[in-house]
Design an enzyme around this catalytic site. Sequence first.
Site, mmCIF file in Angstrom:
data_model
loop_
_atom_site.group_PDB
_atom_site.id
_atom_site.type_symbol
_atom_site.label_atom_id
_atom_site.label_comp_id
_atom_site.label_asym_id
_atom_site.label_seq_id
_atom_site.Cartn_x
_atom_site.Cartn_y
_atom_site.Cartn_z
ATOM 1 N N ASN A 425 0.826 -1.196 0.000
ATOM 2 C CA ASN A 425 0.000 0.000 0.000
ATOM 3 C C ASN A 425 0.871 1.261 0.000
ATOM 4 O OD1 ASN A 425 -1.861 2.002 0.315
ATOM 5 N ND2 ASN A 425 -2.797 1.213 2.168
ATOM 6 N N ASP A 426 1.514 1.541 1.111
ATOM 7 C CA ASP A 426 2.295 2.783 1.213
ATOM 8 C C ASP A 426 3.340 2.918 0.110
ATOM 9 O OD1 ASP A 426 0.913 3.535 3.449
ATOM 10 O OD2 ASP A 426 2.343 2.645 4.850
ATOM 11 N N VAL A 427 3.900 1.794 -0.316
ATOM 12 C CA VAL A 427 4.985 1.867 -1.301
ATOM 13 C C VAL A 427 4.479 2.226 -2.695
ATOM 14 C CG1 VAL A 427 6.465 0.250 -0.061
ATOM 15 C CG2 VAL A 427 4.902 -0.617 -1.810
ATOM 16 N N THR A 428 3.117 2.360 -2.844
ATOM 17 C CA THR A 428 2.568 2.760 -4.138
ATOM 18 C C THR A 428 1.922 4.135 -4.047
ATOM 19 O OG1 THR A 428 0.386 1.845 -3.653
ATOM 20 C CG2 THR A 428 1.996 0.349 -4.639
ATOM 21 N N ALA A 467 1.623 3.512 7.471
ATOM 22 C CA ALA A 467 1.898 4.908 7.793
ATOM 23 C C ALA A 467 0.620 5.649 8.173
ATOM 24 C CB ALA A 467 2.572 5.603 6.618
#
Lengths: 498, 99
Positions: A425-428, A467
């Site tokens: 999730n956060d990495v996209t 996050a």
Amino acid sequence: MEQVAVNPWVALAYLVSGVCFILALRGLSSPTTSQQGNRYGMIGMAIAVMMTLVTHVPTVSLIVEGDDYAAIFSRVDKSAVFEILAAIGVGAAIGIVTARRIAMTAMPQLVAAFHSLVGLAAVLVAVAAYLNPVAFGIADVVTPLIGQPFAVIHAVSRIEMILGVAIGAITFSGSVIAFLKLNGNMGGAPILLPARHAINLGVGLAIAWFAFHFWLTQSPFDFWLVVLLSFAIGFLLIVPIGGADMPVVVSMLNSYSGWAAAAMGFTLHNSAMIITGALVGSSGAILSYIMCRAMNRSFISVIAGGFGQSAEAGSGGGAKVDRPWKRGSAEDAAFLMSQAEQVIIVPGYGMAVAQAQHVLREMADKLKEHGVRVKYAIHPVAGRMPGHMNVLLAEANVPYDEVFELEDINSEFAQTDVAFVIGANDVTNPAAKTDKTSPIYGMPVLDVEKAKTVLFVKRSMGGVGYAGVDNDVFYMDNTMMLLADAKKMVEEIVKSLD
Amino acid sequence: MDFVAILSIFVLACFVGYYVVWSVTPALHTPLMAVTNAISSVIIVGALIASAAAGSTSSKWLGLLGVVLASINIFGGFAVTSRMLAMYKKKERPAVAKH
């Protein structure tokens, strides 16, 4: 007893074993040479262990008294030799069985557990050296006019020893906490003590003071206090760090275990230990640096801990407007992907939790049968330890030349028909590129939003990433949310692809 | 060996470590951690010395316990590394898609 003289051949053997360890790491520069590298590692270890066994044979002294003579013989203490070999055997059995049985998804826990063993072993060796310094050749025996003779440990050795025991103890207790968190015995969320920075600073200063005092006095009180406080600070340091910061923690503990070995190598004047310690220490440090860079966070802020805490509260209070989003089915996803020229799969920790790697590879195989080109894009901090996703994909028989790192594949999303995000999730999150107020601003992310279609496998719309930030990708026109358990969803897609 | 000689080995080894580790491919970072784990258990050398030494019973038993722990790590670490490395394969056939 005089200082144990170092036989040059023995020193040479330890040097050879140190070089073998360098080659072991060197081999990891490519999967094709890695197996050979691992064998070098084993050879190096065998040389070091053999050399030590041969040069430190346990002996017993016998005093034989005849009518007119008395002689001291020393002979090999067979029971002691047996005990040592038995100890190696027990360790080998436990180690090999564990290594065979462990699931690949549990690798982060296993590595943390192994780190704790190195730490504890370092503590034990340092304590043993402290209790019997003469045997390690690091002390002079002083015979006073009155009283028993006693051993005075060399000043340099006192520093090395206290450093080794402190780093070892921190590695041990820190790794135990990391293990409990990764293994799910302890909540992954950061646990924040009030005034924890002040407590940590206080304990740190106390360790430094007592270590200094130990150097001056060689007093047992100082020694044991340093041991205890180091155990405590290892615990205090890791407890407030949670979830997605775990890759940094695991790397950092890896580094500590190396420094502990190096410190003991200084104590024992052993080049194999020093070389290894330096290698492992820098390895862990570099991995920590890579992980921090991949999250655009400073090492200090990770160590300070508590990330994700305030953000969670913020997202609840921020009361976002309900934005429209599209829900897709497995059939839709199967159709879209089978029509695509290229699909890039973006796996994350969620894939590991759902154990979806095998069925994901099946899906990729099916797509290839449809003539689709399939690639995998790995963010450096996907998962709970460096390289976690790569191992899981390799386990599922995904060829490693289909798996790409962020910087190698990021430019390809614009020419890609479907980006298939599973468990990440956060990495996209494009907010990392645009929103200066976002807690993840500046973090390098995978540009999935540039693909013609984004398929986002997610459990539900409610949950946010680690996050605690919302992801704009969910609400884009070209995004289709596939809400289900990752494994079930991919299984259904595989069925629909038939 | 005197302290400066040992320190020289250490400092140079840090540099070697720096360059060698940067050349490790990110795909193998997990095996890297596993194998560094195994090799840092070279600390077993200290444990072996302690357990072979006469003079202190407590030191000897601590040494033996250290030998057990380090052996778990050595055997476990190398075994799990080779298990992982064996999984990294290239594509078996260059042309997979025939349709």
